[in-house]
Design an enzyme around this catalytic site. Structure first.
Site, PDB file in Angstrom:
ATOM      1  N   LYS A  65      -4.289  11.452   6.401  1.00  0.00           N
ATOM      2  CA  LYS A  65      -5.315  12.208   7.112  1.00  0.00           C
ATOM      3  C   LYS A  65      -6.536  11.307   7.208  1.00  0.00           C
ATOM      4  O   LYS A  65      -6.879  10.598   6.264  1.00  0.00           O
ATOM      5  CB  LYS A  65      -5.652  13.487   6.336  1.00  0.00           C
ATOM      6  CG  LYS A  65      -6.871  14.222   6.842  1.00  0.00           C
ATOM      7  CD  LYS A  65      -6.601  15.709   7.058  1.00  0.00           C
ATOM      8  CE  LYS A  65      -7.712  16.367   7.875  1.00  0.00           C
ATOM      9  NZ  LYS A  65      -7.485  16.229   9.341  1.00  0.00           N
TER      10      LYS A  65
ATOM     11  N   LYS B 244       0.826  -1.224   0.000  1.00  0.00           N
ATOM     12  CA  LYS B 244       0.000   0.000   0.000  1.00  0.00           C
ATOM     13  C   LYS B 244       0.854   1.265   0.000  1.00  0.00           C
ATOM     14  O   LYS B 244       0.407   2.313  -0.482  1.00  0.00           O
ATOM     15  CB  LYS B 244      -0.971   0.000   1.175  1.00  0.00           C
ATOM     16  CG  LYS B 244      -1.845  -1.258   1.277  1.00  0.00           C
ATOM     17  CD  LYS B 244      -2.612  -1.563   0.010  1.00  0.00           C
ATOM     18  CE  LYS B 244      -3.143  -2.975   0.005  1.00  0.00           C
ATOM     19  NZ  LYS B 244      -3.669  -3.431  -1.280  1.00  0.00           N
TER      20      LYS B 244
ATOM     21  N   ARG C  24     -25.294  -9.004  -1.733  1.00  0.00           N
ATOM     22  CA  ARG C  24     -24.521 -10.215  -1.436  1.00  0.00           C
ATOM     23  C   ARG C  24     -25.319 -11.050  -0.434  1.00  0.00           C
ATOM     24  O   ARG C  24     -25.574 -10.594   0.691  1.00  0.00           O
ATOM     25  CB  ARG C  24     -23.178  -9.858  -0.816  1.00  0.00           C
ATOM     26  CG  ARG C  24     -22.251  -9.116  -1.749  1.00  0.00           C
ATOM     27  CD  ARG C  24     -20.860  -9.094  -1.162  1.00  0.00           C
ATOM     28  NE  ARG C  24     -19.991  -8.238  -1.936  1.00  0.00           N
ATOM     29  CZ  ARG C  24     -18.663  -8.317  -1.910  1.00  0.00           C
ATOM     30  NH1 ARG C  24     -18.074  -9.220  -1.133  1.00  0.00           N
ATOM     31  NH2 ARG C  24     -17.928  -7.518  -2.624  1.00  0.00           N
TER      32      ARG C  24
ATOM     33  N   LYS D  33     -18.434  -5.965   2.337  1.00  0.00           N
ATOM     34  CA  LYS D  33     -19.432  -5.281   1.525  1.00  0.00           C
ATOM     35  C   LYS D  33     -20.731  -6.075   1.548  1.00  0.00           C
ATOM     36  O   LYS D  33     -20.709  -7.305   1.480  1.00  0.00           O
ATOM     37  CB  LYS D  33     -18.935  -5.143   0.081  1.00  0.00           C
ATOM     38  CG  LYS D  33     -17.728  -4.218  -0.053  1.00  0.00           C
ATOM     39  CD  LYS D  33     -17.089  -4.309  -1.420  1.00  0.00           C
ATOM     40  CE  LYS D  33     -15.834  -3.438  -1.472  1.00  0.00           C
ATOM     41  NZ  LYS D  33     -15.032  -3.704  -2.675  1.00  0.00           N
TER      42      LYS D  33
ATOM     43  N   VAL E 266     -15.714  -9.307  -6.880  1.00  0.00           N
ATOM     44  CA  VAL E 266     -17.022  -9.919  -6.616  1.00  0.00           C
ATOM     45  C   VAL E 266     -18.138  -9.090  -7.257  1.00  0.00           C
ATOM     46  O   VAL E 266     -19.065  -9.625  -7.862  1.00  0.00           O
ATOM     47  CB  VAL E 266     -17.253 -10.065  -5.092  1.00  0.00           C
ATOM     48  CG1 VAL E 266     -18.688 -10.468  -4.798  1.00  0.00           C
ATOM     49  CG2 VAL E 266     -16.288 -11.073  -4.491  1.00  0.00           C
TER      50      VAL E 266
ATOM     51  N   GLY F 195      -9.048  -3.486   5.851  1.00  0.00           N
ATOM     52  CA  GLY F 195      -9.386  -2.933   7.155  1.00  0.00           C
ATOM     53  C   GLY F 195      -8.526  -3.374   8.319  1.00  0.00           C
ATOM     54  O   GLY F 195      -8.636  -2.822   9.407  1.00  0.00           O
TER      55      GLY F 195
ATOM     56  N   HIS G  23     -17.236   4.930  -0.240  1.00  0.00           N
ATOM     57  CA  HIS G  23     -16.248   4.098  -0.929  1.00  0.00           C
ATOM     58  C   HIS G  23     -16.720   3.939  -2.371  1.00  0.00           C
ATOM     59  O   HIS G  23     -17.702   3.253  -2.639  1.00  0.00           O
ATOM     60  CB  HIS G  23     -16.134   2.736  -0.233  1.00  0.00           C
ATOM     61  CG  HIS G  23     -15.232   1.770  -0.952  1.00  0.00           C
ATOM     62  ND1 HIS G  23     -15.037   0.488  -0.538  1.00  0.00           N
ATOM     63  CD2 HIS G  23     -14.475   1.914  -2.064  1.00  0.00           C
ATOM     64  CE1 HIS G  23     -14.204  -0.124  -1.360  1.00  0.00           C
ATOM     65  NE2 HIS G  23     -13.858   0.716  -2.299  1.00  0.00           N
TER      66      HIS G  23
ATOM     67  N   ARG H 293      -7.402  -7.423 -10.047  1.00  0.00           N
ATOM     68  CA  ARG H 293      -8.129  -8.661 -10.356  1.00  0.00           C
ATOM     69  C   ARG H 293      -9.589  -8.339 -10.661  1.00  0.00           C
ATOM     70  O   ARG H 293     -10.032  -7.200 -10.502  1.00  0.00           O
ATOM     71  CB  ARG H 293      -8.089  -9.592  -9.138  1.00  0.00           C
ATOM     72  CG  ARG H 293      -8.553  -8.873  -7.873  1.00  0.00           C
ATOM     73  CD  ARG H 293      -8.882  -9.798  -6.748  1.00  0.00           C
ATOM     74  NE  ARG H 293      -8.997  -9.100  -5.475  1.00  0.00           N
ATOM     75  CZ  ARG H 293     -10.078  -8.445  -5.062  1.00  0.00           C
ATOM     76  NH1 ARG H 293     -11.160  -8.400  -5.812  1.00  0.00           N
ATOM     77  NH2 ARG H 293     -10.082  -7.825  -3.896  1.00  0.00           N
TER      78      ARG H 293
HETATM   79  C1  MV4 Z   1      -9.414   5.257   5.225  1.00  0.00           C
HETATM   80  C2  MV4 Z   1     -10.546   5.727   5.932  1.00  0.00           C
HETATM   81  C3  MV4 Z   1     -10.554   7.052   6.311  1.00  0.00           C
HETATM   82  N1  MV4 Z   1      -9.517   7.870   6.019  1.00  0.00           N
HETATM   83  N2  MV4 Z   1      -8.397   6.108   4.948  1.00  0.00           N
HETATM   84  C4  MV4 Z   1     -10.570   0.649   5.312  1.00  0.00           C
HETATM   85  C5  MV4 Z   1     -10.043  -0.486   4.553  1.00  0.00           C
HETATM   86  C6  MV4 Z   1      -9.021   0.036   3.634  1.00  0.00           C
HETATM   87  N3  MV4 Z   1      -9.287  -0.489   2.328  1.00  0.00           N
HETATM   88  C7  MV4 Z   1      -9.109   1.513   3.691  1.00  0.00           C
HETATM   89  N4  MV4 Z   1     -10.048   1.828   4.726  1.00  0.00           N
HETATM   90  C8  MV4 Z   1     -10.273   3.098   5.118  1.00  0.00           C
HETATM   91  N5  MV4 Z   1      -9.307   3.998   4.822  1.00  0.00           N
HETATM   92  C9  MV4 Z   1      -8.461   7.357   5.348  1.00  0.00           C
HETATM   93  N6  MV4 Z   1      -7.442   8.180   5.076  1.00  0.00           N
HETATM   94  C10 MV4 Z   1     -11.573   4.823   6.195  1.00  0.00           C
HETATM   95  C11 MV4 Z   1     -11.437   3.505   5.803  1.00  0.00           C
HETATM   96  C12 MV4 Z   1     -12.568   2.655   6.090  1.00  0.00           C
HETATM   97  C13 MV4 Z   1     -13.325   2.084   5.048  1.00  0.00           C
HETATM   98  C14 MV4 Z   1     -13.021   2.264   3.714  1.00  0.00           C
HETATM   99  C15 MV4 Z   1     -13.768   1.689   2.715  1.00  0.00           C
HETATM  100  C16 MV4 Z   1     -14.871   0.920   3.044  1.00  0.00           C
HETATM  101  C17 MV4 Z   1     -15.187   0.713   4.347  1.00  0.00           C
HETATM  102  C18 MV4 Z   1     -14.436   1.280   5.362  1.00  0.00           C
HETATM  103  C19 MV4 Z   1     -14.777   1.075   6.688  1.00  0.00           C
HETATM  104  C20 MV4 Z   1     -14.040   1.634   7.689  1.00  0.00           C
HETATM  105  C21 MV4 Z   1     -12.928   2.416   7.378  1.00  0.00           C
END
Ligand code: MV4
Length: 461
Positions: free
Chosen positions: A215, A130, A351, A251, A308, A179, A222, A305
């Protein structure tokens, strides 16, 4: 041929005649369908217990690759490679999960003279890290969340970056995603303890304690963009999916297009994404994940990839993503230019998981009665059938209900109707949860973010 990205590519064309599907369940069926639609023969692989699974029944041939545990079957690389070589396949499609984002596996497939249906091992590896993905995104001109330039090594460094971008910040693991290994840090006083905890968690989960800082965005959606890239330098995006309806990083519902984007917003970020992937020299299907808050996109991760939720995109664009993965892997060029991609429908994917509706723990078991919904706008991707026993060894996703309508309103109405028709007896599923979500005013108005579902469940429990 020489590309702007600097890579020299051979314009290798190889007609794929037989594909090994290195997966199970609904996604293996989905790939099997695309292959058969194209006149491509299929080889299924399966664990012992999956001998009676639908993906095995519908493939042209099947090879048992090990016992029930995923680690010994669907992740058993030597057995899968052996099955591919012995059955005379040209290509391996990894599907979703399991080996789909294992760069080493992609490399081995290629070194055995087979086509890996996916991007280069180097791009898989790059996006799996990442920190590297974030640095690459910056280099390619994608908007990222304000944060550290790279790895954070010391508490002092963490405090300096956090003060720069402003609290609260989110500390993330380089090996993370999905997560795990994340910590919100509210103030300088918490940095030392949170950093330690984050590193311990990351080391345990990914064997790597590398962390970085962004931040913290408090109320994002999302939103992810689907792309396709061929080996002739053509890249297109297929619009977005809003995947904000989630719980514990799982999801539950995805929809497209996102209710918050205008065509102008979509085209603008879409153009940035396409330019970035051309520069990268990316190949195949991919998804760029963004957080979207207060009108701005922030890249967070790229999935190298099939996903789903790809049927959402297929439904709103009419483009068969798996077909194009296979064509691209065979060296063909995309038959569409960006201007041919039209988002003309609305789609909602539910889902369906076999789980206890209250505790949400997986509840595998035997399906004795099965009636799938039908009618206009209804697609069911599922490997279920009456008499099938959902095994306890794998994911508890048993079906994807993919509903299409002309408008979002029509789509919601059809989704509710189809959910009520769906009968998977006597399994416990999350169908009641879906129906509940679909009647919430915030869902109906589209006024939700990544936290909405969890907060709704807390409020109403
Ligand atoms: C974040 C965020 C808030 N701010 N990054 C969660 C999993 C990973 N793929 C990235 N994630 C997050 N990154 C910043 N800078 C909040 C999350 C996040 C989240 C993101 C997408 C879908 C669901 C989530 C649930 C909790 C937190």
């Amino acid at each position: 041929m020489l590309f702007a990205g600097g890579g020299v590519r051979t314009s290798g064309m190889k007609q794929i005649k037989k594909v090994l599907i290195a997966n199970r369940g609904e996604i293996a069926l989905r790939i099997n369908r695309a292959c058969h639609d194209m006149g491509i023969e299929t080889v299924a692989v399966h664990s012992k217990i999956d001998e009676s699974a639908m993906h095995v029944r519908l493939a042209d041939a099947a090879v048992c690759i090990g016992p029930n545990e995923s680690a010994k079957s669907y992740l058993n690389q030597p057995a899968i490679l052996m099955a591919a070589l012995m059955s005379g396949t040209d290509a391996v499609h990894p599907g979703v999960g399991f080996l789909a984002e294992d760069a080493g596996f992609a490399q081995k497939v290629a070194s055995h003279g087979l086509i890996f249906v996916g991007p280069s091992p180097e791009h898989i590896r790059m996006m799996g890290d990442k920190v590297e993905a974030r640095a690459k995104a910056v280099e390619l001109g994608l908007p990222v969340v304000p944060g550290s330039d790279g790895v954070i090594k010391t508490v002092e460094e963490a405090k300096r970056v956090a003060a720069e971008v402003g609290y609260p910040v989110l500390m993330k693991a380089a090996g993370g995603g999905g997560g795990r290994g994340m910590r919100v840090i509210e103030n300088a006083g918490d940095v030392a303890d949170s950093m330690k905890a984050c590193q311990v968690e990351a080391l345990a989960a990914f064997g790597d304690d590398t962390v970085f800082i962004e931040k913290y965005l408090s109320h994002p959606r999302h939103i992810e963009f689907q792309i396709l890239a061929d080996s002739h330098g053509n890249v297109i995006h297929l619009g977005e999916r809003d995947c904000s309806i989630q719980r514990r990083h799982q999801k539950i519902i995805e929809e497209g297009p996102s209710i918050v984007l205008t065509p102008e917003k979509r085209n603008k970020i879409g153009g940035i994404i396409v330019d970035a992937l051309k520069k990268l020299g990316y190949l195949g299907a991919g998804t760029l994940e963004f957080l979207y808050q207060d009108g701005e996109f922030y890249f967070i991760e790229m999935n190298t990839r099939l996903q789903v939720e790809h049927p959402v995109t297929e439904s709103i664009t009419g483009i068969d993503i798996v077909r194009h993965q296979l064509r691209i892997a065979g060296g063909e060029s995309l038959p569409y230019r960006q201007e041919h991609v039209r988002i003309e429908k609305h789609c909602i994917e539910c889902r369906i998981n076999a789980e206890d509706p209250i505790s949400l723990v997986p509840r595998p078991g035997k399906v004795t009665d099965y009636l799938a919904p039908g009618g206009i706008g209804v697609r069911v991707d599922s490997a279920l059938y009456a008499g099938y026993s959902v095994p306890p060894y794998y994911d508890n996703l048993v079906a994807k209900l993919v509903i299409t309508g002309r408008t979002r309103e029509q789509c919601i109405a059809r989704t509710r109707r189809a959910l009520k028709e769906y009968f998977i007896g006597p399994l416990q599923t999350n169908i009641p949860l879906h129906l509940r979500i679909l009647e919430q005013p915030e869902f109906i108005s589209g006024d939700y973010n990544i936290h909405w579902l969890e907060r709704m469940l807390e409020r109403q429990s």
